[in-house]
Design a protein around this motif. Structure first.
Motif, short mmCIF file in Angstrom:
data_model
loop_
_atom_site.label_atom_id
_atom_site.label_comp_id
_atom_site.label_asym_id
_atom_site.label_seq_id
_atom_site.Cartn_x
_atom_site.Cartn_y
_atom_site.Cartn_z
N THR A 148 12.10 2.72 2.80
CA THR A 148 12.62 4.08 2.70
C THR A 148 11.61 5.03 2.06
N ILE A 149 10.48 4.47 1.60
CA ILE A 149 9.46 5.34 0.99
C ILE A 149 8.42 5.67 2.04
N GLU A 150 8.20 6.97 2.21
CA GLU A 150 7.28 7.36 3.28
C GLU A 150 5.86 6.93 2.93
N THR B 226 12.02 -6.16 -16.49
CA THR B 226 12.36 -5.65 -17.81
C THR B 226 11.11 -5.34 -18.62
N HIS B 227 11.26 -4.39 -19.52
CA HIS B 227 10.17 -4.04 -20.43
C HIS B 227 10.37 -4.69 -21.78
N SER B 228 11.52 -5.36 -21.93
CA SER B 228 11.79 -5.93 -23.24
C SER B 228 11.51 -7.43 -23.21
N ASP C 96 16.38 -3.65 -11.40
CA ASP C 96 15.17 -2.98 -11.88
C ASP C 96 15.47 -2.30 -13.22
N GLU C 97 15.03 -2.91 -14.29
CA GLU C 97 15.28 -2.39 -15.65
C GLU C 97 16.72 -1.92 -15.80
N PRO C 98 17.68 -2.79 -15.63
CA PRO C 98 19.09 -2.34 -15.61
C PRO C 98 19.57 -1.83 -16.96
N GLY D 190 5.51 -6.88 -17.46
CA GLY D 190 4.16 -6.34 -17.32
C GLY D 190 4.12 -4.89 -17.72
N PRO D 191 2.92 -4.38 -18.00
CA PRO D 191 2.82 -2.98 -18.44
C PRO D 191 3.25 -2.01 -17.36
N SER D 192 3.55 -0.81 -17.76
CA SER D 192 4.04 0.21 -16.84
C SER D 192 3.03 0.46 -15.72
N GLY D 193 3.53 0.59 -14.50
CA GLY D 193 2.66 0.89 -13.37
C GLY D 193 1.97 -0.33 -12.78
N CYS D 194 2.36 -1.54 -13.23
CA CYS D 194 1.66 -2.73 -12.74
C CYS D 194 2.25 -3.21 -11.41
N GLY D 195 3.31 -2.59 -10.93
CA GLY D 195 3.81 -2.96 -9.60
C GLY D 195 5.06 -3.81 -9.60
N LYS D 196 5.75 -3.91 -10.73
CA LYS D 196 6.96 -4.74 -10.77
C LYS D 196 8.03 -4.20 -9.85
N SER D 197 8.30 -2.89 -9.97
CA SER D 197 9.34 -2.30 -9.12
C SER D 197 8.93 -2.38 -7.66
N THR D 198 7.67 -2.10 -7.43
CA THR D 198 7.16 -2.15 -6.06
C THR D 198 7.42 -3.52 -5.44
N PHE D 199 7.11 -4.57 -6.20
CA PHE D 199 7.30 -5.92 -5.68
C PHE D 199 8.79 -6.22 -5.50
N PHE E 57 0.85 -1.19 0.00
CA PHE E 57 0.00 0.00 0.00
C PHE E 57 0.89 1.24 0.00
N TYR E 58 0.54 2.19 -0.86
CA TYR E 58 1.17 3.51 -0.76
C TYR E 58 0.13 4.41 -0.13
N GLY E 59 0.28 4.73 1.14
CA GLY E 59 -0.78 5.45 1.85
C GLY E 59 -2.01 4.58 1.83
N1 LIG Z 1 6.60 6.14 -4.04
C1 LIG Z 1 5.34 5.90 -4.43
N2 LIG Z 1 4.32 6.57 -3.85
C2 LIG Z 1 3.04 6.36 -4.25
N3 LIG Z 1 2.68 5.49 -5.20
C3 LIG Z 1 3.65 4.80 -5.83
C4 LIG Z 1 5.03 4.97 -5.46
N4 LIG Z 1 5.78 4.15 -6.24
C5 LIG Z 1 4.91 3.51 -7.04
N5 LIG Z 1 3.63 3.88 -6.79
C6 LIG Z 1 2.42 3.38 -7.46
O1 LIG Z 1 2.44 1.98 -7.43
C7 LIG Z 1 2.03 1.45 -8.66
C8 LIG Z 1 3.09 0.49 -9.17
O2 LIG Z 1 4.26 1.22 -9.42
P1 LIG Z 1 5.62 0.55 -9.85
O3 LIG Z 1 6.66 1.59 -9.85
O4 LIG Z 1 5.85 -0.64 -9.02
O5 LIG Z 1 5.29 0.11 -11.34
P2 LIG Z 1 6.22 -0.61 -12.38
O6 LIG Z 1 5.55 -1.85 -12.76
O7 LIG Z 1 7.60 -0.69 -11.88
O8 LIG Z 1 6.15 0.40 -13.58
P3 LIG Z 1 7.30 0.78 -14.62
O9 LIG Z 1 7.38 -0.34 -15.57
O10 LIG Z 1 6.80 2.02 -15.25
O11 LIG Z 1 8.56 0.98 -13.84
C9 LIG Z 1 1.81 2.60 -9.60
O12 LIG Z 1 0.41 2.83 -9.68
C10 LIG Z 1 2.47 3.76 -8.92
O13 LIG Z 1 1.74 4.92 -9.14
#
Ligand SMILES: Nc1ncnc2c1ncn2[C@@H]1O[C@H](COP(=O)(O)OP(=O)(O)OP(=O)(O)O)[C@@H](O)[C@H]1O
Ligand SMILES: [Mg+2]
Lengths: 292, 458
Positions: A96-98, A244-246, A213-215, A77-86, A53-55
């Motif tokens: 480290t993210i508030e 990766t996006h590729s 992360d997308e090196p 996965g498509p951009s914003g799907c949560g790969k980096s988050t996971f 959860f972000y907030g």
């Molecule tokens: N620091 C943050 N604060 C609030 N929301 C965030 C934060 N980082 C990511 N999100 C939200 O979490 C969701 C997943 O983001 P994430 O960065 O994990 O996507 P991604 O799959 O890595 O996308 P990309 O391929 O563009 O890097 C997105 O909806 C994004 O808006």
């Protein structure tokens, strides 16, 4: 943790963990027929029902996955799907993210990494990370690589440190290019060299898992090819997770692939299977470029 | 009333010119058929500029020379015996006549010739006033007509307006630069007069400050050694920096690296309140609270600390500078890319290791810049030192003793009865010049360092 206890932990936990993992997978994908994993590797990292959860906003929903040892797992996965988050969950960089909150369970060699008693600093030494944009410190090449070992006290003497720096740079296949300019600033290297420097920097603390992360997203095709070769070599010794996006890159370097969509893990399996006969229509559409 | 009429005239000209320029260019290019080079707004603006500038020039000339002209006319009206008076008396007569003219009235009865002159002056003023208004309106109208004739499809009104705008900007910055140059020149000029009394060597290298009192014609009585004052200034400024730098820097680090968004949004404004307190209030604080407190502490410890001393002034000045350092460093630390921080944390460094080994080194040039700006602020600060440093211009090592600074001495030398021909007051300009050069060097160094730092990350 030293070698012995690690091995013990693996022996003690892995069998049960693996059974859980398998049954989980079968439950999740009961509608699709799967051929069994060709390479049965021991599982290094397991995630169970991880949500982020972000907030108040949930960005990752109940993701469970097993990361096999000494292999490359790709997250697509498509951009914003949560790969980096996971990915950031695995070394707790989300801390480290508030306002970021993680629920569920992730274990490394059976030990819960979100255990309050666990030392995050130690965890991050075991699970290294390479970022999307090369981010060398504004220090010399040598100091960039020596940074981690110095913090963790891995070198007893200057000679020790020299040896660590050299072997790390060699493993990152950068040694030959920089051995005569170790004391020049790391920021003066080319983008591809900088990224390999960042990989060397991560390797220098001898991690067990390397998260990337997308090196290659900031690199040209030639530098990308070098990094891909490098990843292929590194998987002999390290467990690697790469975002990766590729599609081609995922197909080339990874053994397993996980496809994410809108914060959910849609499916996960051996890379060749995911790319040749995906179980889900969404995966098929993404891989063939129908959306993304 | 005068200004109201002028303002109305200018506004009317402006509206008229803009409107005609706009509509005339509109008519040239009926919608969609032919294409104007510039949109009608630019034609309107250009016409307005063309009209207003000559009118404004006429008013400017009047403002510059009107006074001289009316004085010359008035002198011509006076009887010869009055003209033969001495300059002081003549001036007071002129002042009387002007007062009669403006209707304020004068002490005693107005003499007939005074009344006459006033009457003539009144007529002259009305006449010139009308003439100037008419001339401005006339030139404005003429210019408007010319501007309108120029309007055509291909007239590059847009580019011309752009040129006028940039010229206006240049004028403004030239005004600022000229002001600075003027200040420096006046300082320099007066300082040179001072150096005609006292040799620069005695001033810059003298160790005794004892200017004596200003008695006209006495010449260079007293001694004007700068060193005790410079020493006092440096001592107070160093104490201030010793207080402000660690506290300010730690605050900035806490706010950028550790504090949550909520803490930050409350703590930051509170710290910035410190920056808004007038320095004279800090002075009271030093005099009434900090000074006696330090003296008390000194008593308990058996050290002699005076209530008004370099220490008191320095500590309070340091408190004043805290927000300055903390908000500058805050900005600078924030500019260190997050990727640097993540890279270090990702390698397993702790928060404080990251700050010490990555963030501070990367921010260092900027922090040095902030530090230098703070020093120059401390050197130029006056009020706190006037009240709390004790005003005692002697070379003394002990910070618990009173000192005097360059700024305090300037205040001392220029307050009270001053005769601007004596070295006692002229020395203030030499001191001011010294101060100016010191802060200038510090600021230039700071700007240079900050700029180099900026280039590193952008
Ligand atoms: N620091 C943050 N604060 C609030 N929301 C965030 C934060 N980082 C990511 N999100 C939200 O979490 C969701 C997943 O983001 P994430 O960065 O994990 O996507 P991604 O799959 O890595 O996308 P990309 O391929 O563009 O890097 C997105 O909806 C994004 O808006
Ligand atoms: Mg991402």
């Amino acid at each position: 943790m030293n070698e012995n206890t690690q091995l013990e932990a693996r022996e003690m936990h892995m069998p049960t963990e693996k059974i859980v993992a398998r049954s989980d997978l079968y439950e999740m994908e009961s509608s699709t027929v799967r051929t069994p994993d060709a390479e049965q590797r021991p599982v290094r990292v397991t995630a169970r029902n991880v949500s982020v959860f972000y907030g108040p906003k949930q960005s990752l929903f109940d993701v469970s996955i097993d990361i096999p040892e000494k292999a490359v797992t790709a997250f697509i996965g498509p951009s914003g799907c949560g790969k980096s988050t996971f990915l950031r969950c695995f070394n707790r960089m989300n801390d480290t993210i508030e306002g970021c909150r993680v629920t569920g369970k992730i274990s490394l060699d059976g030990g819960d990494i979100y255990d309050p008693a666990l030392d995050v600093v130690e965890l991050r030494a075991r699970v290294g990370m390479v970022f999307q944009k090369p981010n060398p410190f504004p220090k010399s090449i040598y100091e960039n690589v020596a940074y981690g070992p110095r913090i963790h006290g891995l070198a007893r003497s200057k000679a020790d440190m020299d040896a660590i720096v050299e072997s790390s740079l060699q493993k990152a296949s950068l040694w030959n290019e920089v051995k005569d300019r170790l004391h020049e600033p790391g920021t003066g290297l080319s983008g591809g060299q900088q990224q390999r420097l960042c990989i060397a920097r991560a390797i220098a603390v001898s991690p067990e898992v390397i998260l990337m992360d997308e090196p290659c997203s900031a690199l040209d095709p030639i530098a990308t090819a070098r990094i891909e070769e490098l990843i292929d070599e590194l998987k002999q010794n390290y467990t690697i997770v790469i975002v990766t996006h590729s599609m081609q890159q995922a197909a080339r370097v990874s053994q397993r692939t996980a496809f994410f969509h809108l914060g959910n893990l849609v499916e996960e399996g051996p890379t060749d299977l995911i790319f040749t006969s995906p179980g889900e229509k969404r995966t098929q559409d993404y891989i063939t470029g129908r959306y993304g | 009333m005068n200004t109201a009429i002028i303002a109305t005239l200018l506004l009317v000209l402006l509206g008229l010119a803009y409107q005609t320029g706009w509509s005339r260019s509109r008519r040239l290019a009926p919608a969609g058929e032919t294409k104007l080079h510039s949109r009608p707004v630019y034609h309107g603006a250009l016409a307005a500029i063309w009209t207003l500038v000559p009118a404004l020039l006429i008013f400017a000339l009047w403002a510059l020379f009107g006074e001289t002209a009316s004085r010359a006319y008035l002198l011509a009206q006076l009887p010869p015996d009055v003209l033969a008076l001495g300059s002081a008396e003549l001036e007071s007569t002129l002042r009387r006549i002007r007062q009669i003219e403006s209707g304020f009235g004068v002490v005693g009865d107005a003499l007939p010739w005074e009344n006459q002159a006033a009457q003539a002056l009144r007529e002259f003023s009305t006449l010139t006033y009308a003439a100037v208004i008419a001339a401005a309106a006339g030139t404005g109208a003429l210019a408007l007509w010319l501007a309108n004739r120029r309007i055509s499809l291909r007239l590059r009104a847009r580019n011309e307006v752009e040129r006028v705008v940039s010229a206006a900007m240049i004028t403004c910055s030239v005004v600022a630069i000229l002001t600075t140059a003027g200040i420096v020149a006046s300082l320099l000029f007066e300082a040179l007069r001072f150096f005609s009394f006292v040799s620069p060597i005695d001033f810059f290298f003298g160790t005794v400050w004892n200017p004596g009192f200003s008695t006209t014609g006495q010449g260079a009585a007293g001694e004007y050694g700068l060193l005790p004052l410079l020493w006092g200034t440096l001592m107070v400024a160093s104490i201030a920096i010793l207080v402000a730098l660690p506290i300010g820097l730690m605050t900035a680090i806490y706010l950028t690296q550790y504090a949550s968004q909520r803490t930050r949004s409350t703590v930051k404004p509170v710290i910035e309140i410190l920056a808004g307190i007038p320095t004279i209030v800090y002075g009271f604080f030093a005099l009434v609270t900090v000074g006696p407190f330090l003296a008390g502490v000194g008593d308990t410890l058996g050290i002699d600390i005076r209530a008004t001393s370099a220490l008191t002034a320095g500590i309070v000045m340091g408190i004043m500078i805290i927000p300055f350092i903390s908000s500058l460093s805050d900005d600078i630390i924030r500019q260190v890319p997050r990727a640097m921080r993540d890279g270090s944390l990702g390698l397993g460094a702790t928060q404080s290791e990251t700050i010490k080994r990555v963030i501070l080194p990367a921010a260092l040039p900027g922090i040095v810049g902030a530090f230098l700006l703070a020093v120059s602020r401390a050197i130029g600060e006056t009020m706190i030192v006037v009240l709390a440093a004790g005003n005692s211009p002697f070379l003394r090592l002990n910070p618990g003793e009173p000192v005097s600074t360059v700024t305090v001495t300037i205040v001392n030398q220029l307050t009270g009865d001053t005769d601007f021909a004596s070295p006692q007051s002229l020395v203030a300009f030499a001191l001011g010049l010294t101060l100016f050069i010191m802060t200038l060097i510090l600021n230039v160094a700071a700007l240079y360092i900050v700029r180099r730092y900026r280039e590193q990350y952008e």
